[in-house]
Design an enzyme around this catalytic site. Structure first.
Site, short mmCIF file in Angstrom:
data_model
loop_
_atom_site.label_atom_id
_atom_site.label_comp_id
_atom_site.label_asym_id
_atom_site.label_seq_id
_atom_site.Cartn_x
_atom_site.Cartn_y
_atom_site.Cartn_z
N SER A 55 37.96 34.78 38.91
CA SER A 55 37.34 36.10 38.78
C SER A 55 38.45 37.13 38.70
O SER A 55 39.40 37.08 39.48
CB SER A 55 36.48 36.44 40.01
OG SER A 55 35.23 35.84 39.93
N GLU A 62 38.25 54.98 33.18
CA GLU A 62 37.00 55.10 32.43
C GLU A 62 35.95 54.09 32.90
O GLU A 62 34.92 53.96 32.27
CB GLU A 62 37.30 54.90 30.94
CG GLU A 62 38.31 55.88 30.36
CD GLU A 62 39.78 55.49 30.65
OE1 GLU A 62 40.00 54.39 31.18
OE2 GLU A 62 40.68 56.31 30.36
N SER A 63 36.17 53.37 33.96
CA SER A 63 35.25 52.47 34.67
C SER A 63 35.90 51.11 34.96
O SER A 63 36.76 51.04 35.81
CB SER A 63 33.88 52.34 34.02
OG SER A 63 33.13 53.53 34.25
N HIS A 68 34.66 36.49 34.60
CA HIS A 68 34.43 35.35 35.50
C HIS A 68 34.45 34.12 34.60
O HIS A 68 33.76 34.11 33.57
CB HIS A 68 33.07 35.44 36.20
CG HIS A 68 32.93 36.61 37.11
ND1 HIS A 68 33.79 36.86 38.15
CD2 HIS A 68 32.02 37.61 37.14
CE1 HIS A 68 33.41 37.96 38.78
NE2 HIS A 68 32.34 38.44 38.18
N CYS A 83 33.23 54.90 30.12
CA CYS A 83 32.56 56.18 29.92
C CYS A 83 33.52 57.11 29.16
O CYS A 83 34.73 56.95 29.22
CB CYS A 83 32.08 56.79 31.23
SG CYS A 83 33.31 56.88 32.50
#
Lengths: 123, 123
Positions: A55, A62-63, A68, A83
């Protein structure tokens, strides 16, 4: 239709199984994908599972991006959540698909945060 | 229909705006949500944006939880991605919705990694 976030959900099948269990390769690939789409990297966290699977998450201004992997099935789930208009998340999709050697992939795009435009002033 | 992962995408609107900009509260809430759904916490990363907004991710042995907040709109996007039957991600949804004071919320559930059962042996 205005939305605060653009969320790409990537299903990567028939990948290179060795690559899916190589934490160093996946870390470099996810960081490269973030940079290539124009994102500003703020943090990261990667984890190797036993007996296999990884993971990894990269937080960007921006996020985020995450991956995974299930090497035993040649499968990886990857998300690119962004975003703003300054990034090109599709570039990250290209890089991940290519570097993981996926021969069978699909993607769903979900708009997050579709608010009442009068209330939000987004309209 | 067997899938490797269960991905809950939570849209939280009309939240308590102060809470959405309180990094300590959000960190405690996301960690509590992970614990309450029975997950094993492996790592975390939280970031405060300027002038407002927070991103937070908790990596769990069963995948991850994240939250991104837009206090100015009273909105948060939260995802709970889990694999295996040992966790109850719906518990995390309840906690996040309640603690953020959301008066208007919705959720989408996406199954990730639906593989060819003959190939994967999942059937």
């Amino acid at each position: 239709m205005n939305a605060l976030g653009k969320h790409l959900l990537l299903e990567l099948q028939d990948c290179d199984k060795e690559v899916l269990n190589d934490i160093s390769f996946l870390r470099n690939t996810l960081l490269a994908a973030a940079r290539e789409c124009g994102a500003t990297i703020l943090g990261e966290s990667f984890h190797q599972y036993s007996p296999q699977g990884i993971s990894g998450i990269v937080i960007i201004a921006e996020s985020h991006l995450f991956i995974h992997t299930w090497p035993e099935y040649g499968y990886a789930a990857a998300d690119i959540f962004t975003c703003g208009d300054s990034v090109q998340p599709e570039r990250a999709v290209e890089i991940l698909t290519r570097e993981l050697g996926s021969k069978n992939h699909s993607m769903v795009e979900i708009r997050r945060g579709i608010l009442d435009t009068q209330q939000s002033g987004l309209g």
